[in-house]
Design an enzyme around this catalytic site. Structure first.
Site, PDB file in Angstrom:
ATOM      1  N   ARG A  64      10.932 -18.339 -23.117  1.00 36.16           N
ATOM      2  CA  ARG A  64       9.972 -18.114 -24.201  1.00 36.16           C
ATOM      3  C   ARG A  64       9.705 -16.626 -24.395  1.00 36.16           C
ATOM      4  O   ARG A  64       9.414 -15.900 -23.433  1.00 36.16           O
ATOM      5  CB  ARG A  64       8.653 -18.842 -23.895  1.00 36.16           C
ATOM      6  N   CYS A  85      -0.324 -27.321 -21.119  1.00 43.09           N
ATOM      7  CA  CYS A  85      -0.023 -26.385 -20.045  1.00 43.09           C
ATOM      8  C   CYS A  85      -1.315 -25.638 -19.716  1.00 43.09           C
ATOM      9  O   CYS A  85      -1.987 -25.145 -20.626  1.00 43.09           O
ATOM     10  CB  CYS A  85       1.066 -25.399 -20.466  1.00 43.09           C
ATOM     11  N   CYS A 138      -1.655 -24.450 -24.716  1.00 47.91           N
ATOM     12  CA  CYS A 138      -1.856 -23.740 -23.449  1.00 47.91           C
ATOM     13  C   CYS A 138      -3.326 -23.365 -23.299  1.00 47.91           C
ATOM     14  O   CYS A 138      -3.852 -22.616 -24.121  1.00 47.91           O
ATOM     15  CB  CYS A 138      -0.995 -22.492 -23.403  1.00 47.91           C
ATOM     16  N   CYS A 175       5.673 -23.488 -15.019  1.00 55.18           N
ATOM     17  CA  CYS A 175       5.918 -22.467 -16.038  1.00 55.18           C
ATOM     18  C   CYS A 175       5.563 -21.143 -15.382  1.00 55.18           C
ATOM     19  O   CYS A 175       4.426 -20.938 -14.951  1.00 55.18           O
ATOM     20  CB  CYS A 175       5.039 -22.720 -17.261  1.00 55.18           C
ATOM     21  N   CYS A 228     -13.505 -11.097 -14.912  1.00 56.60           N
ATOM     22  CA  CYS A 228     -12.549 -11.414 -13.858  1.00 56.60           C
ATOM     23  C   CYS A 228     -12.689 -10.439 -12.691  1.00 56.60           C
ATOM     24  O   CYS A 228     -12.754  -9.222 -12.895  1.00 56.60           O
ATOM     25  CB  CYS A 228     -11.118 -11.376 -14.402  1.00 56.60           C
ATOM     26  N   CYS A 241      -5.658  -6.752 -11.785  1.00 62.57           N
ATOM     27  CA  CYS A 241      -4.316  -6.683 -12.377  1.00 62.57           C
ATOM     28  C   CYS A 241      -4.275  -5.559 -13.414  1.00 62.57           C
ATOM     29  O   CYS A 241      -5.017  -5.585 -14.406  1.00 62.57           O
ATOM     30  CB  CYS A 241      -3.952  -8.011 -13.023  1.00 62.57           C
ATOM     31  N   CYS A 291      -4.000  -6.063 -17.374  1.00 65.12           N
ATOM     32  CA  CYS A 291      -4.851  -7.048 -18.041  1.00 65.12           C
ATOM     33  C   CYS A 291      -6.150  -6.445 -18.564  1.00 65.12           C
ATOM     34  O   CYS A 291      -6.885  -5.777 -17.826  1.00 65.12           O
ATOM     35  CB  CYS A 291      -5.156  -8.189 -17.080  1.00 65.12           C
TER      36      CYS A 291
END
Length: 353
Positions: free
Chosen positions: A279, A149, A117, A209, A73, A77, A80
Protein backbone atom coordinates in the site's frame (compact mmCIF):
# COMPACT_ATOMS: atom_id res chain seq x y z
CA UNK A 1 20.45 -12.34 -44.50
CA UNK A 2 18.46 -11.46 -41.37
CA UNK A 3 19.77 -8.19 -40.00
CA UNK A 4 17.17 -7.99 -37.21
CA UNK A 5 18.76 -6.94 -33.94
CA UNK A 6 17.64 -8.75 -30.82
CA UNK A 7 18.37 -7.66 -27.31
CA UNK A 8 18.69 -9.76 -24.19
CA UNK A 9 16.40 -9.05 -21.23
CA UNK A 10 17.58 -6.36 -18.83
CA UNK A 11 18.70 -7.35 -15.35
CA UNK A 12 15.35 -6.23 -13.96
CA UNK A 13 13.32 -8.22 -16.47
CA UNK A 14 15.53 -11.24 -15.76
CA UNK A 15 15.05 -10.77 -12.02
CA UNK A 16 11.28 -10.50 -12.52
CA UNK A 17 11.35 -13.76 -14.48
CA UNK A 18 13.04 -15.43 -11.53
CA UNK A 19 10.59 -13.97 -9.00
CA UNK A 20 7.65 -15.09 -11.12
CA UNK A 21 9.14 -18.59 -11.01
CA UNK A 22 9.26 -18.59 -7.21
CA UNK A 23 12.67 -17.08 -6.55
CA UNK A 24 13.16 -14.90 -3.44
CA UNK A 25 15.43 -11.94 -3.99
CA UNK A 26 18.51 -11.50 -1.80
CA UNK A 27 19.51 -8.52 0.31
CA UNK A 28 22.19 -7.71 -2.22
CA UNK A 29 19.60 -7.58 -4.98
CA UNK A 30 17.38 -5.42 -2.78
CA UNK A 31 20.21 -2.93 -2.38
CA UNK A 32 20.80 -2.95 -6.13
CA UNK A 33 17.16 -1.95 -6.65
CA UNK A 34 17.38 1.00 -4.25
CA UNK A 35 20.75 2.10 -5.59
CA UNK A 36 19.91 1.67 -9.27
CA UNK A 37 20.31 4.62 -11.61
CA UNK A 38 17.40 6.81 -12.56
CA UNK A 39 18.02 5.82 -16.18
CA UNK A 40 16.85 2.31 -15.30
CA UNK A 41 13.69 3.39 -13.51
CA UNK A 42 11.20 2.80 -16.33
CA UNK A 43 12.57 -0.67 -16.97
CA UNK A 44 12.53 -1.44 -13.24
CA UNK A 45 8.89 -0.35 -13.04
CA UNK A 46 8.02 -2.42 -16.11
CA UNK A 47 9.60 -5.52 -14.60
CA UNK A 48 7.94 -4.89 -11.24
CA UNK A 49 4.53 -4.42 -12.85
CA UNK A 50 4.73 -7.90 -14.34
CA UNK A 51 5.01 -9.28 -10.79
CA UNK A 52 2.19 -7.07 -9.49
CA UNK A 53 -0.02 -8.06 -12.40
CA UNK A 54 0.32 -11.80 -11.73
CA UNK A 55 -1.29 -11.57 -8.29
CA UNK A 56 -3.45 -8.48 -8.58
CA UNK A 57 -4.05 -7.76 -12.26
CA UNK A 58 -5.27 -4.18 -12.57
CA UNK A 59 -6.97 -4.14 -9.18
CA UNK A 60 -6.55 -1.35 -6.64
CA UNK A 61 -7.88 -1.61 -3.10
CA UNK A 62 -8.68 1.52 -1.10
CA UNK A 63 -8.31 2.09 2.64
CA UNK A 64 -9.94 4.82 4.73
CA UNK A 65 -8.26 5.96 7.95
CA UNK A 66 -9.89 7.47 11.04
CA UNK A 67 -7.80 9.14 13.73
CA UNK A 68 -9.81 7.90 16.71
CA UNK A 69 -7.57 9.47 19.37
CA UNK A 70 -5.24 12.34 18.54
CA UNK A 71 -2.15 13.65 20.29
CA UNK A 72 -1.67 13.21 24.05
CA UNK A 73 0.91 10.49 23.41
CA UNK A 74 3.72 9.67 25.91
CA UNK A 75 5.96 8.12 23.23
CA UNK A 76 8.78 10.09 21.57
CA UNK A 77 8.64 8.81 17.95
CA UNK A 78 10.56 11.47 16.06
CA UNK A 79 8.44 11.41 12.92
CA UNK A 80 5.09 11.81 14.66
CA UNK A 81 3.18 15.05 15.18
CA UNK A 82 1.31 13.41 18.07
CA UNK A 83 4.45 12.40 19.99
CA UNK A 84 5.61 13.64 23.38
CA UNK A 85 7.61 16.80 22.81
CA UNK A 86 6.05 17.55 19.44
CA UNK A 87 5.14 21.21 18.96
CA UNK A 88 3.06 20.52 15.86
CA UNK A 89 -0.25 22.36 15.70
CA UNK A 90 -2.66 19.42 15.61
CA UNK A 91 -6.05 18.55 17.11
CA UNK A 92 -5.81 16.79 20.48
CA UNK A 93 -8.68 14.70 21.79
CA UNK A 94 -9.48 11.53 23.70
CA UNK A 95 -11.03 8.45 22.12
CA UNK A 96 -13.91 9.36 19.83
CA UNK A 97 -17.36 8.24 20.87
CA UNK A 98 -19.41 5.60 19.11
CA UNK A 99 -21.25 8.11 16.94
CA UNK A 100 -18.04 9.59 15.53
CA UNK A 101 -16.48 6.20 14.82
CA UNK A 102 -19.67 5.04 13.08
CA UNK A 103 -19.60 8.24 11.02
CA UNK A 104 -16.08 7.27 9.98
CA UNK A 105 -17.30 3.86 8.86
CA UNK A 106 -20.02 5.52 6.80
CA UNK A 107 -17.42 7.84 5.23
CA UNK A 108 -15.21 4.84 4.44
CA UNK A 109 -18.11 3.09 2.75
CA UNK A 110 -18.99 6.20 0.74
CA UNK A 111 -15.32 6.63 -0.26
CA UNK A 112 -15.45 3.14 -1.85
CA UNK A 113 -12.89 1.81 0.64
CA UNK A 114 -12.88 -1.89 1.36
CA UNK A 115 -11.12 -1.45 4.71
CA UNK A 116 -11.77 0.99 7.55
CA UNK A 117 -8.70 1.71 9.67
CA UNK A 118 -9.26 2.81 13.28
CA UNK A 119 -6.09 4.40 14.66
CA UNK A 120 -5.42 5.72 18.16
CA UNK A 121 -2.40 7.55 19.51
CA UNK A 122 -0.65 6.40 22.68
CA UNK A 123 1.68 3.70 23.90
CA UNK A 124 -1.20 1.26 24.02
CA UNK A 125 -4.93 1.20 24.80
CA UNK A 126 -6.53 0.73 28.19
CA UNK A 127 -8.86 -2.23 28.57
CA UNK A 128 -11.75 0.25 28.62
CA UNK A 129 -10.64 1.70 25.28
CA UNK A 130 -10.33 -1.78 23.77
CA UNK A 131 -13.83 -2.64 24.93
CA UNK A 132 -15.14 0.61 23.42
CA UNK A 133 -13.49 -0.06 20.06
CA UNK A 134 -14.66 -3.69 20.09
CA UNK A 135 -18.25 -2.62 20.77
CA UNK A 136 -18.15 -0.12 17.89
CA UNK A 137 -16.59 -2.67 15.54
CA UNK A 138 -19.46 -5.08 16.24
CA UNK A 139 -21.94 -2.37 15.23
CA UNK A 140 -19.93 -1.47 12.12
CA UNK A 141 -19.88 -5.09 11.02
CA UNK A 142 -23.66 -5.29 11.34
CA UNK A 143 -24.18 -2.20 9.17
CA UNK A 144 -21.38 -2.06 6.60
CA UNK A 145 -19.55 -4.48 4.34
CA UNK A 146 -16.16 -3.29 5.54
CA UNK A 147 -13.02 -5.00 6.70
CA UNK A 148 -11.65 -3.52 9.91
CA UNK A 149 -8.00 -2.82 10.66
CA UNK A 150 -7.06 -1.42 14.07
CA UNK A 151 -3.87 0.39 15.03
CA UNK A 152 -4.05 1.01 18.78
CA UNK A 153 -0.42 0.71 19.87
CA UNK A 154 1.07 -2.05 22.00
CA UNK A 155 -1.44 -4.82 22.79
CA UNK A 156 -1.51 -7.64 25.30
CA UNK A 157 -2.96 -11.09 24.66
CA UNK A 158 -6.38 -10.45 26.22
CA UNK A 159 -6.83 -7.20 24.31
CA UNK A 160 -5.93 -8.87 21.01
CA UNK A 161 -8.40 -11.69 21.66
CA UNK A 162 -11.22 -9.23 22.45
CA UNK A 163 -10.61 -7.31 19.23
CA UNK A 164 -10.59 -10.50 17.17
CA UNK A 165 -13.84 -11.66 18.78
CA UNK A 166 -15.44 -8.33 17.88
CA UNK A 167 -14.63 -8.84 14.21
CA UNK A 168 -11.38 -6.95 13.72
CA UNK A 169 -9.77 -8.51 10.67
CA UNK A 170 -6.30 -7.08 10.92
CA UNK A 171 -3.96 -5.32 13.32
CA UNK A 172 -1.61 -2.64 12.03
CA UNK A 173 1.63 -2.09 13.90
CA UNK A 174 4.43 -0.78 11.73
CA UNK A 175 8.06 -1.72 12.26
CA UNK A 176 8.80 1.74 10.80
CA UNK A 177 12.49 1.05 10.18
CA UNK A 178 15.19 -1.53 10.75
CA UNK A 179 16.05 -3.10 14.09
CA UNK A 180 19.43 -1.33 14.07
CA UNK A 181 18.07 2.14 13.29
CA UNK A 182 15.00 1.99 15.53
CA UNK A 183 16.53 3.64 18.61
CA UNK A 184 17.42 6.63 16.43
CA UNK A 185 13.73 7.43 15.96
CA UNK A 186 12.22 6.24 19.25
CA UNK A 187 13.52 5.62 22.77
CA UNK A 188 10.33 5.08 24.81
CA UNK A 189 9.64 1.60 23.46
CA UNK A 190 11.69 -0.92 21.53
CA UNK A 191 11.64 -2.75 18.24
CA UNK A 192 11.03 -5.94 20.22
CA UNK A 193 7.92 -4.36 21.79
CA UNK A 194 6.52 -3.91 18.29
CA UNK A 195 7.31 -7.47 17.31
CA UNK A 196 5.56 -8.70 20.46
CA UNK A 197 2.35 -6.88 19.55
CA UNK A 198 2.42 -8.45 16.09
CA UNK A 199 2.95 -11.84 17.75
CA UNK A 200 -0.08 -11.57 20.05
CA UNK A 201 -2.23 -10.27 17.18
CA UNK A 202 -1.33 -13.26 15.03
CA UNK A 203 -1.88 -15.71 17.89
CA UNK A 204 -5.33 -14.19 18.44
CA UNK A 205 -6.20 -15.01 14.82
CA UNK A 206 -5.90 -11.63 13.15
CA UNK A 207 -3.93 -10.80 10.02
CA UNK A 208 -0.84 -8.62 10.28
CA UNK A 209 -0.47 -5.24 8.62
CA UNK A 210 2.99 -3.79 9.12
CA UNK A 211 5.24 -1.52 7.12
CA UNK A 212 7.72 1.29 7.42
CA UNK A 213 8.50 4.96 6.86
CA UNK A 214 11.06 5.76 4.19
CA UNK A 215 13.14 8.94 4.48
CA UNK A 216 13.85 9.32 8.22
CA UNK A 217 17.61 9.55 7.78
CA UNK A 218 18.16 5.83 7.45
CA UNK A 219 20.43 4.27 4.84
CA UNK A 220 19.42 1.86 2.10
CA UNK A 221 20.53 -1.11 4.20
CA UNK A 222 17.95 -0.19 6.85
CA UNK A 223 15.12 -0.24 4.30
CA UNK A 224 16.27 -3.60 2.97
CA UNK A 225 16.55 -5.02 6.50
CA UNK A 226 12.97 -3.94 7.26
CA UNK A 227 11.81 -5.42 3.97
CA UNK A 228 13.22 -8.81 4.85
CA UNK A 229 12.00 -8.70 8.46
CA UNK A 230 8.49 -8.19 7.11
CA UNK A 231 8.98 -11.15 4.76
CA UNK A 232 9.87 -13.35 7.72
CA UNK A 233 6.74 -12.14 9.53
CA UNK A 234 4.61 -13.08 6.48
CA UNK A 235 2.56 -9.90 6.77
CA UNK A 236 -0.64 -9.76 4.73
CA UNK A 237 -0.39 -6.04 4.03
CA UNK A 238 2.57 -3.65 3.92
CA UNK A 239 1.96 0.11 4.06
CA UNK A 240 4.93 2.01 2.66
CA UNK A 241 4.98 5.51 4.10
CA UNK A 242 7.24 8.33 2.92
CA UNK A 243 8.25 10.84 5.58
CA UNK A 244 6.13 13.98 5.50
CA UNK A 245 8.29 16.26 7.64
CA UNK A 246 5.90 18.08 9.94
CA UNK A 247 6.88 21.37 11.58
CA UNK A 248 7.27 20.93 15.31
CA UNK A 249 8.51 17.32 15.19
CA UNK A 250 12.11 16.32 15.80
CA UNK A 251 12.40 15.28 12.14
CA UNK A 252 10.99 18.56 10.82
CA UNK A 253 14.22 19.41 8.98
CA UNK A 254 14.59 16.01 7.29
CA UNK A 255 13.73 16.26 3.60
CA UNK A 256 15.80 13.76 1.62
CA UNK A 257 13.36 12.01 -0.70
CA UNK A 258 12.64 12.45 -4.39
CA UNK A 259 9.89 10.71 -6.37
CA UNK A 260 12.31 8.41 -8.18
CA UNK A 261 13.74 6.98 -4.98
CA UNK A 262 10.22 6.48 -3.61
CA UNK A 263 9.33 4.47 -6.72
CA UNK A 264 12.46 2.34 -6.31
CA UNK A 265 11.43 1.61 -2.72
CA UNK A 266 7.99 0.46 -3.90
CA UNK A 267 9.66 -1.74 -6.52
CA UNK A 268 11.86 -3.26 -3.82
CA UNK A 269 8.83 -4.19 -1.74
CA UNK A 270 7.01 -5.73 -4.70
CA UNK A 271 10.07 -7.70 -5.78
CA UNK A 272 10.55 -8.98 -2.22
CA UNK A 273 6.82 -9.59 -1.60
CA UNK A 274 5.38 -10.65 -4.96
CA UNK A 275 1.92 -11.70 -3.71
CA UNK A 276 1.53 -9.41 -0.68
CA UNK A 277 -0.66 -6.33 -0.63
CA UNK A 278 1.63 -3.30 -0.92
CA UNK A 279 0.00 0.00 0.00
CA UNK A 280 1.16 3.50 -0.86
CA UNK A 281 0.53 5.22 2.45
CA UNK A 282 1.31 8.51 4.18
CA UNK A 283 3.40 11.11 2.41
CA UNK A 284 2.64 9.97 -1.13
CA UNK A 285 1.27 13.33 -2.23
CA UNK A 286 4.24 15.38 -1.02
CA UNK A 287 6.95 12.89 -2.03
CA UNK A 288 5.70 11.18 -5.22
CA UNK A 289 4.00 14.37 -6.39
CA UNK A 290 3.34 14.23 -10.14
CA UNK A 291 4.56 10.62 -10.25
CA UNK A 292 1.95 9.21 -7.85
CA UNK A 293 0.24 7.15 -10.53
CA UNK A 294 3.46 5.33 -11.36
CA UNK A 295 3.56 3.96 -7.83
CA UNK A 296 0.57 1.77 -8.64
CA UNK A 297 2.67 -0.19 -11.12
CA UNK A 298 4.28 -1.67 -8.00
CA UNK A 299 1.68 -1.20 -5.26
CA UNK A 300 -1.89 -2.48 -5.41
CA UNK A 301 -3.57 -0.43 -2.69
CA UNK A 302 -3.55 3.04 -1.18
CA UNK A 303 -5.25 5.25 1.38
CA UNK A 304 -8.03 7.45 0.11
CA UNK A 305 -8.75 10.88 1.61
CA UNK A 306 -6.84 12.05 4.70
CA UNK A 307 -4.20 10.62 7.04
CA UNK A 308 -3.77 11.01 10.81
CA UNK A 309 -2.96 14.72 11.12
CA UNK A 310 -2.24 15.62 7.49
CA UNK A 311 -4.51 16.06 4.50
CA UNK A 312 -4.48 13.82 1.45
CA UNK A 313 -5.70 14.68 -2.01
CA UNK A 314 -9.41 14.51 -2.78
CA UNK A 315 -10.90 11.05 -3.28
CA UNK A 316 -12.16 12.14 -6.69
CA UNK A 317 -8.57 12.83 -7.77
CA UNK A 318 -7.62 9.31 -6.69
CA UNK A 319 -10.50 7.79 -8.67
CA UNK A 320 -9.45 9.78 -11.72
CA UNK A 321 -5.82 8.74 -11.37
CA UNK A 322 -6.80 5.07 -11.15
CA UNK A 323 -9.10 5.36 -14.14
CA UNK A 324 -6.40 7.08 -16.18
CA UNK A 325 -4.15 4.07 -15.55
CA UNK A 326 -6.84 1.74 -16.84
CA UNK A 327 -7.03 0.13 -13.39
CA UNK A 328 -10.10 -0.88 -11.36
CA UNK A 329 -10.97 -0.27 -7.73
CA UNK A 330 -12.12 -3.38 -5.89
CA UNK A 331 -14.61 -2.75 -3.09
CA UNK A 332 -16.22 -5.44 -0.98
CA UNK A 333 -15.73 -7.98 -3.71
CA UNK A 334 -16.94 -5.75 -6.55
CA UNK A 335 -15.28 -3.77 -9.29
CA UNK A 336 -15.92 -0.06 -9.34
CA UNK A 337 -16.04 2.30 -12.27
CA UNK A 338 -13.17 4.55 -11.23
CA UNK A 339 -14.48 7.44 -13.33
CA UNK A 340 -17.94 7.64 -11.76
CA UNK A 341 -17.14 6.07 -8.38
CA UNK A 342 -20.05 3.65 -8.79
CA UNK A 343 -19.99 -0.17 -8.67
CA UNK A 344 -19.78 -1.82 -12.06
CA UNK A 345 -22.74 -3.86 -13.27
CA UNK A 346 -20.31 -6.48 -14.49
CA UNK A 347 -18.62 -6.91 -11.13
CA UNK A 348 -17.31 -10.42 -10.68
CA UNK A 349 -13.91 -10.20 -8.96
CA UNK A 350 -13.26 -10.36 -5.22
CA UNK A 351 -10.76 -8.83 -2.88
CA UNK A 352 -7.54 -10.82 -2.79
CA UNK A 353 -6.96 -10.30 0.91
Amino acid sequence: MNNQVTSSPSRWQSLADQVLSGYQITREEGLEILNSSDDELLDLLSATYRIRQKSFGKQVQLYYLKNAKSGLCPEDCGYCSQARGSKADIPKYRMLNEEKLLEGAKAADEAKAGTYCIVASGRGPTDKEVEHVASVVEKIKSSFDLRICCCLGLLNEDQAIRLQQAGVNRINHNLNTSREYYEKICTTHTYEDRLQTLKVAREAGMELCSGLIVGMGEVAEDIVDATFELRELETKSIPVNFLNSIDGTSLEAVDELDPRYCLKALCLFRMAHPATEIRIAGGREVNLRSMQAMGLYAANSMFVSDYLTTKGQAAEADYEMIADLGFEVIISGHEMDATTGEPSELATQTESC
